[in-house]
Structures are given as C-alpha cells and as structure tokens.
Write a protein that holds these residues in place. Structure first.
Motif, mmCIF file in Angstrom:
data_model
loop_
_atom_site.group_PDB
_atom_site.id
_atom_site.type_symbol
_atom_site.label_atom_id
_atom_site.label_comp_id
_atom_site.label_asym_id
_atom_site.label_seq_id
_atom_site.Cartn_x
_atom_site.Cartn_y
_atom_site.Cartn_z
ATOM 1 N N LEU A 174 -65.865 -5.320 17.282
ATOM 2 C CA LEU A 174 -66.309 -5.078 15.906
ATOM 3 C C LEU A 174 -65.670 -6.082 14.934
ATOM 4 O O LEU A 174 -66.318 -6.528 13.983
ATOM 5 N N ILE A 175 -64.419 -6.418 15.160
ATOM 6 C CA ILE A 175 -63.749 -7.405 14.297
ATOM 7 C C ILE A 175 -64.458 -8.752 14.395
ATOM 8 O O ILE A 175 -64.748 -9.398 13.375
ATOM 9 N N HIS A 176 -64.761 -9.168 15.610
ATOM 10 C CA HIS A 176 -65.411 -10.467 15.807
ATOM 11 C C HIS A 176 -66.840 -10.470 15.259
ATOM 12 O O HIS A 176 -67.313 -11.489 14.750
ATOM 13 N N GLU A 177 -67.514 -9.323 15.363
ATOM 14 C CA GLU A 177 -68.873 -9.239 14.812
ATOM 15 C C GLU A 177 -68.851 -9.362 13.297
ATOM 16 O O GLU A 177 -69.753 -9.949 12.689
ATOM 17 N N LYS A 178 -67.825 -8.820 12.672
ATOM 18 C CA LYS A 178 -67.715 -8.868 11.210
ATOM 19 C C LYS A 178 -67.282 -10.246 10.700
ATOM 20 O O LYS A 178 -67.754 -10.720 9.674
ATOM 21 N N LYS A 179 -66.379 -10.884 11.440
ATOM 22 C CA LYS A 179 -65.779 -12.130 10.960
ATOM 23 C C LYS A 179 -66.323 -13.388 11.634
ATOM 24 O O LYS A 179 -66.133 -14.501 11.136
ATOM 25 N N GLY A 180 -66.981 -13.204 12.790
ATOM 26 C CA GLY A 180 -67.448 -14.369 13.523
ATOM 27 C C GLY A 180 -66.391 -14.934 14.446
ATOM 28 O O GLY A 180 -66.679 -15.683 15.371
ATOM 29 N N SER A 181 -65.152 -14.573 14.192
ATOM 30 C CA SER A 181 -64.017 -14.963 15.033
ATOM 31 C C SER A 181 -62.898 -13.984 14.718
ATOM 32 O O SER A 181 -63.049 -13.101 13.874
ATOM 33 N N GLY A 182 -61.769 -14.155 15.393
ATOM 34 C CA GLY A 182 -60.687 -13.230 15.097
ATOM 35 C C GLY A 182 -59.600 -13.251 16.131
ATOM 36 O O GLY A 182 -59.497 -14.192 16.928
ATOM 37 N N PRO A 183 -58.763 -12.210 16.147
ATOM 38 C CA PRO A 183 -57.605 -12.144 17.033
ATOM 39 C C PRO A 183 -58.008 -11.944 18.494
ATOM 40 O O PRO A 183 -59.145 -11.582 18.793
ATOM 41 N N SER A 184 -57.044 -12.130 19.370
ATOM 42 C CA SER A 184 -57.276 -11.887 20.793
ATOM 43 C C SER A 184 -57.270 -10.395 21.070
ATOM 44 O O SER A 184 -56.812 -9.597 20.242
ATOM 45 N N LEU A 185 -57.765 -10.004 22.224
ATOM 46 C CA LEU A 185 -57.760 -8.602 22.618
ATOM 47 C C LEU A 185 -56.322 -8.077 22.690
ATOM 48 O O LEU A 185 -56.063 -6.929 22.286
ATOM 49 N N GLU A 186 -55.418 -8.886 23.147
ATOM 50 C CA GLU A 186 -54.016 -8.471 23.244
ATOM 51 C C GLU A 186 -53.436 -8.178 21.864
ATOM 52 O O GLU A 186 -52.704 -7.191 21.680
ATOM 53 N N GLU A 187 -53.760 -9.014 20.891
ATOM 54 C CA GLU A 187 -53.260 -8.801 19.535
ATOM 55 C C GLU A 187 -53.854 -7.536 18.929
ATOM 56 O O GLU A 187 -53.159 -6.767 18.248
ATOM 57 N N VAL A 188 -55.146 -7.312 19.160
ATOM 58 C CA VAL A 188 -55.805 -6.105 18.659
ATOM 59 C C VAL A 188 -55.185 -4.863 19.299
ATOM 60 O O VAL A 188 -54.889 -3.869 18.612
ATOM 61 N N THR A 189 -54.978 -4.914 20.614
ATOM 62 C CA THR A 189 -54.409 -3.777 21.324
ATOM 63 C C THR A 189 -53.020 -3.442 20.793
ATOM 64 O O THR A 189 -52.687 -2.262 20.586
ATOM 65 N N GLU A 190 -52.212 -4.453 20.535
ATOM 66 C CA GLU A 190 -50.862 -4.228 20.025
ATOM 67 C C GLU A 190 -50.886 -3.542 18.665
ATOM 68 O O GLU A 190 -50.144 -2.569 18.432
ATOM 69 N N GLU A 191 -51.736 -4.011 17.759
ATOM 70 C CA GLU A 191 -51.820 -3.406 16.434
ATOM 71 C C GLU A 191 -52.401 -1.992 16.506
ATOM 72 O O GLU A 191 -51.965 -1.088 15.784
ATOM 73 N N PHE A 192 -53.389 -1.811 17.360
ATOM 74 C CA PHE A 192 -54.004 -0.497 17.544
ATOM 75 C C PHE A 192 -52.944 0.509 18.000
ATOM 76 O O PHE A 192 -52.845 1.623 17.451
#
Length: 337
Positions: A174-192
C-alpha cells in the motif's frame, strides 16, 4: 400509605411494562428471561457474551445491568429494569437492531445442517479477536510514518481482492502504491512491529485487542468438535492472542504464518493433518480464508469483522466460496451445539 392510590398507578404501569418486556424477550434466540415478581427481568444471554450485548445496547442508549466477573454464576446475564412505555419501545428497537446485525437465522440454519463435520477451524483476526484497533491501526500508522496516508477503506479494498493475508507485506504494498516507491519490506516490518508490540516502554496496539465470540459457546464446541486455529499471524503473536483472550487450551492445533499463508491451502491442510480430521468448517473474515478452505476441500464460513457490514461483505465472501456468513461475534455458532 396516604398516597397509595397515586403510587399504585406507577407500580401497575411498571408491572405492565415488565410483563410486556418478558413476552417480547421470549422471541429472541439469544435471551432467556426468568420469571420475576420484581420490577426487573433477569436474562440468561445465550450463545453470546453478555459483555458484548451490554456494550452494543449501551451504544444504542439503552442501559442494562451487566454483572461481569463480579456476578459469579450471573457472569453471562443481564438485568433489564422496567421503565416508561417509551423506554420499552426504545429497548425493543435496540434488541431488534441487535438481532438484525448480530444474529442471522438463515446462517444458523445453514450451520445446523452442517453439524456432521469432524472439526472447526478458526481464523484469528476479525473472527476470534477484534484487531480493528491493533493490526489494522498498525497498518495505517506505519504507512503514515513513511508518508503514505492510506485509509481503512484502502485496507479493506485490498483485503477484499485477496492475497493480502500478511499485514507486513500488505502495508509495504500500500505504501508503494501510494508513493510509487518507498521503504523495504524489512523497514516496514520493523516499524509495524514497534507499533503493534510496543517500543521503548510504550504500550503496543495489541493491548487494545478484544475477544469476539462467546467463551461459553467455544468451550461447549470444544467438547463436541476438535478445534483448531488457522491464522496468518506469526506463531508468537498467535500464542499471545490466545492467552490474552482467555482461550488457552481450547484449540488443539494452531497453523500460523510459519506453516503457510492463506489463500494457500497448506496451513488448512496442516491443521487437518495434526487434528486427524477429514471434514471441517473454516471460519474466516476474508476472501483468502474462504479460498484456502475451498482449496483444501473443507467448508468455508464467512464472518463479518468489526467495523464491516454484512451488506458489503456477504456477497464478497460468498463469491469466494462461503456457504454461509456469520455476524460479528459469531452468535450463530450456537446452532452447532
């Protein structure tokens, strides 16, 4: 005694409303009123947690007595006091709304006709546990952290499409769909995980989770069927949820993220093998749950998750293979007893 005649007018009115209430309550499958000579009616709450009904009625502006853990043998009862005629009308309207939103007779009948299965399998999020304030909120908060202001509707739409049973990957997508690019899955998982589990002494969103179905009904079902969990949660989160919701010892097996992700039928097949069962009903709130059940050769039963509506979700879940769709809280489960 000087004003006895005037007082009796009020007394007789209350008794009339009480008797009217008892007669009306007898028409609900989830309430069993007791005979009374007082100005209130004590009701057994059948197939539903009394706390769940108490909270629903309170939101509708109806106050009833709920005894909770202090009630001992009355922990799953409510007490309804007689009031003015207009109060009785408001009570009936709220109970009718509850029946419409929280109990589907057609679904109960469908379940009753499907009682001859070996085991019952349950998804966790949105089925056994209300995660609207935890996992779902963690998705929104994590996306916002990375500058992608997604909404609850965005999450629901993605879940309805399927292939979205891993919330870390869903958030990343969803982040990548909104921004066209974004953080890695690992970075998203850590923040989540910081938001869900808690971080640096902060209380995690998981503390907001609440159990949905009746504990009494689940216990009775466990006496009749083998019960299992099939969830997309990591095993540690599944074990936490089961313990936090007072469900320890009720499920003989838990198929978790490590065992496969729905709609892949592998976690369902894993649970069936561990339980030694050939036939089952899988209760889930997403199309991935239903598709996984169908692919594994078992019956799929849809469930309306908190903050969702039967009007929107029933056709989606039915198209994905659900033979019936239960209300939030699964009050219809009592039909399997």
């Amino acid at each position: 005694l000087k004003h006895r005649a005037k007082i009796l007018v009020t007394v007789n009115s209350l008794l009339e409303e009480r008797d009217k209430t008892i007669e009306y309550l007898n028409g609900y499958p989830f309430l069993k009123p007791h005979a009374t000579a007082s100005n209130f009616v004590l009701c057994d709450v059948v197939g539903i947690d009394a706390a769940f009904m108490h909270a629903y009625l309170r939101k509708k502006g109806i106050l009833v007595r709920f005894f909770g853990s202090q009630g001992g043998a009355l922990h799953n009862n409510i007490r309804i006091s007689a009031g003015r005629p207009e109060d009785t009308v408001a009570l009936f309207a709220a109970l009718d709304a509850f029946k419409t939103e929280r109990f589907n007779q057609a679904t109960a009948d469908a379940l009753k006709a499907s009682k001859d299965v070996d085991c019952l399998l349950f998804d966790v999020d949105g089925v056994l546990i209300d995660v609207s304030g935890s996992y779902r909120q963690a998705i929104l908060d994590t996306a916002a952290h990375f500058g992608a202001p997604i909404t609850g509707d965005d999450v629901s739409a993605a879940k309805a499409k399927g292939g979205a049973n891993n919330d870390w990957k869903l958030t990343h997508t969803l982040i990548h769909e909104k921004k066209g690019s974004g953080p890695s899955l690992e970075e998203v998982t850590e923040e989540f995980e910081k938001r869900y589990q808690g971080h640096n002494g902060s209380v995690g969103l998981k503390s907001l989770e609440k159990r949905l179905p009746s504990l009494t009904v689940l216990k009775k079902l466990g006496e009749k069927y083998s019960l299992g969990i099939v969830t997309g949660r990591p095993r540690s989160d599944a074990e936490y949820g089961v313990k936090a919701m007072g469900l320890e010892g009720m499920f003989k097996v838990s198929a978790c993220m490590e065992d496969g992700i729905k709609p892949d039928p592998k976690p369902v097949q894993f649970a069936l093998e561990k339980l030694g069962c050939k036939s089952a009903i899988l209760f889930g709130d997403t199309v991935d749950d239903c598709r996984a059940a169908v692919a594994a050769g078992v019956k799929a039963a849809g469930v309306i998750a908190p903050n969702h509506t039967a009007e929107n979700d029933t056709p989606v879940l039915t198209e994905a293979g659900a033979f019936c769709v239960l209300s939030e809280g699964m009050s219809e489960l009592q039909a399997l007893l």
